[in-house]
Design a protein around this motif. Sequence first.
Motif, PDB file in Angstrom:
ATOM      1  N   ASN A 145      17.054  34.809  -5.333  1.00  0.00           N
ATOM      2  CA  ASN A 145      15.748  35.267  -5.798  1.00  0.00           C
ATOM      3  C   ASN A 145      15.308  34.648  -7.113  1.00  0.00           C
ATOM      4  OD1 ASN A 145      15.233  37.020  -3.635  1.00  0.00           O
ATOM      5  ND2 ASN A 145      16.342  38.714  -4.615  1.00  0.00           N
ATOM      6  N   VAL A 146      16.268  34.229  -7.933  1.00  0.00           N
ATOM      7  CA  VAL A 146      15.944  33.759  -9.281  1.00  0.00           C
ATOM      8  C   VAL A 146      16.196  32.255  -9.453  1.00  0.00           C
ATOM      9  CG1 VAL A 146      16.508  33.983 -11.737  1.00  0.00           C
ATOM     10  CG2 VAL A 146      16.291  36.022 -10.303  1.00  0.00           C
ATOM     11  N   ASP A 147      17.415  31.803  -9.192  1.00  0.00           N
ATOM     12  CA  ASP A 147      17.717  30.370  -9.304  1.00  0.00           C
ATOM     13  C   ASP A 147      17.173  29.599  -8.095  1.00  0.00           C
ATOM     14  OD1 ASP A 147      19.091  30.654 -11.725  1.00  0.00           O
ATOM     15  OD2 ASP A 147      20.918  31.223 -10.690  1.00  0.00           O
ATOM     16  N   ARG A 148      17.124  30.247  -6.955  1.00  0.00           N
ATOM     17  CA  ARG A 148      16.538  29.713  -5.729  1.00  0.00           C
ATOM     18  C   ARG A 148      17.037  28.308  -5.373  1.00  0.00           C
ATOM     19  NH1 ARG A 148      10.267  30.736  -5.521  1.00  0.00           N
ATOM     20  NH2 ARG A 148      10.274  29.322  -7.304  1.00  0.00           N
ATOM     21  N   PRO A 149      18.329  28.190  -5.020  1.00  0.00           N
ATOM     22  CA  PRO A 149      18.858  26.889  -4.588  1.00  0.00           C
ATOM     23  C   PRO A 149      18.015  26.322  -3.452  1.00  0.00           C
ATOM     24  CG  PRO A 149      20.623  28.492  -4.811  1.00  0.00           C
ATOM     25  CD  PRO A 149      19.342  29.259  -4.938  1.00  0.00           C
ATOM     26  N   THR A 150      17.837  25.009  -3.461  1.00  0.00           N
ATOM     27  CA  THR A 150      16.959  24.376  -2.477  1.00  0.00           C
ATOM     28  C   THR A 150      17.694  23.954  -1.217  1.00  0.00           C
ATOM     29  OG1 THR A 150      17.274  22.230  -3.559  1.00  0.00           O
ATOM     30  CG2 THR A 150      15.389  23.550  -4.275  1.00  0.00           C
ATOM     31  N   TYR A 151      18.964  24.274  -1.111  1.00  0.00           N
ATOM     32  CA  TYR A 151      19.705  23.941   0.108  1.00  0.00           C
ATOM     33  C   TYR A 151      20.483  25.174   0.557  1.00  0.00           C
ATOM     34  CZ  TYR A 151      23.454  23.277  -3.302  1.00  0.00           C
ATOM     35  OH  TYR A 151      24.358  23.456  -4.326  1.00  0.00           O
ATOM     36  N   PRO A 152      20.571  25.393   1.866  1.00  0.00           N
ATOM     37  CA  PRO A 152      21.137  26.659   2.378  1.00  0.00           C
ATOM     38  C   PRO A 152      22.643  26.795   2.220  1.00  0.00           C
ATOM     39  CG  PRO A 152      20.540  25.189   4.187  1.00  0.00           C
ATOM     40  CD  PRO A 152      20.001  24.566   2.946  1.00  0.00           C
ATOM     41  N   SER A 153      23.348  25.705   1.957  1.00  0.00           N
ATOM     42  CA  SER A 153      24.807  25.768   1.886  1.00  0.00           C
ATOM     43  C   SER A 153      25.329  26.196   0.513  1.00  0.00           C
ATOM     44  CB  SER A 153      25.413  24.406   2.252  1.00  0.00           C
ATOM     45  OG  SER A 153      24.985  23.407   1.341  1.00  0.00           O
TER      46      SER A 153
END
Length: 267
Positions: free
Chosen positions: A154-162
């Motif tokens: 919700n906050v850092d929001r990584p751009t890759y699902p792994s």
Amino acid sequence: MTVIYPSPIFGPIHSRRLGISLGINLMPSDGKICTFNCIYCECGFNEDFRPKRRRPTRQEVAEALEKKLKEMHAEGVHPDVLTFAGNGEPTGHPDFGEIMDDTIRLRDKYCPNAKVSVLSNSTFTDRPKVHEALMKVDNNILKLDTVDPEYINNVDRPTYPSYDVKKIIEGIHSFNGHAIIQTMFMHGTFTKKEKDGTETVIDVSNTDEKFVKPWLDAVKYIAPEEVMVYTIDRETPDHDLKKATKEELDAIRDRVIAMGIECTASY
């Protein structure tokens, strides 16, 4: 005001944590390339600043850095630190390792007392060449805002699902103490837009025990040389975020120090 940094060199600027810092930006000068899309990033949201230009090459970085260091030396101004930061994750540059070697060579030539720092979100620490390069820097500053996966999404929001925070913790641990953990503490809300078009207001405060205790456990396991806790200082792309208080940061800092680990708090 959103900040998109020049590339490949910017500053010098005054850093709350590092002193007089000459910035090295390995991303394009007209936008962001990052594996995180943090709601508090001073460079704005990734989707709003898609770059059209390319990253600077290894040669362009070395030439621009040497030119700037020559100018500063002639003026009698010497940086406290050369800091890899800017418009996205610096370790994502394909020539990061070689650029680091060039930087250390130029540092030794023009400002041998300066430290070399990297501000990283820790996502590429498992890459052998990145790991090797980060072992060479003076300040290997690695982000770990929390160990809560939902909060990270919700906050850092990584751009890759792994993305897996457990692997990130192991990656930082693999530096055998040659790491500085940097953690953002804050309050406020973020309005998350769902795929079906609805909106959900999320509390992004992370100063209570639910977040602090597991984070402290991870810090103890990693056993870094230092921890930097800080809060919002510049304008953020989401305007409902608020600073953590001095009292909250000091209390967290003191708990880290009580574990025998150096810790600073920046307000």
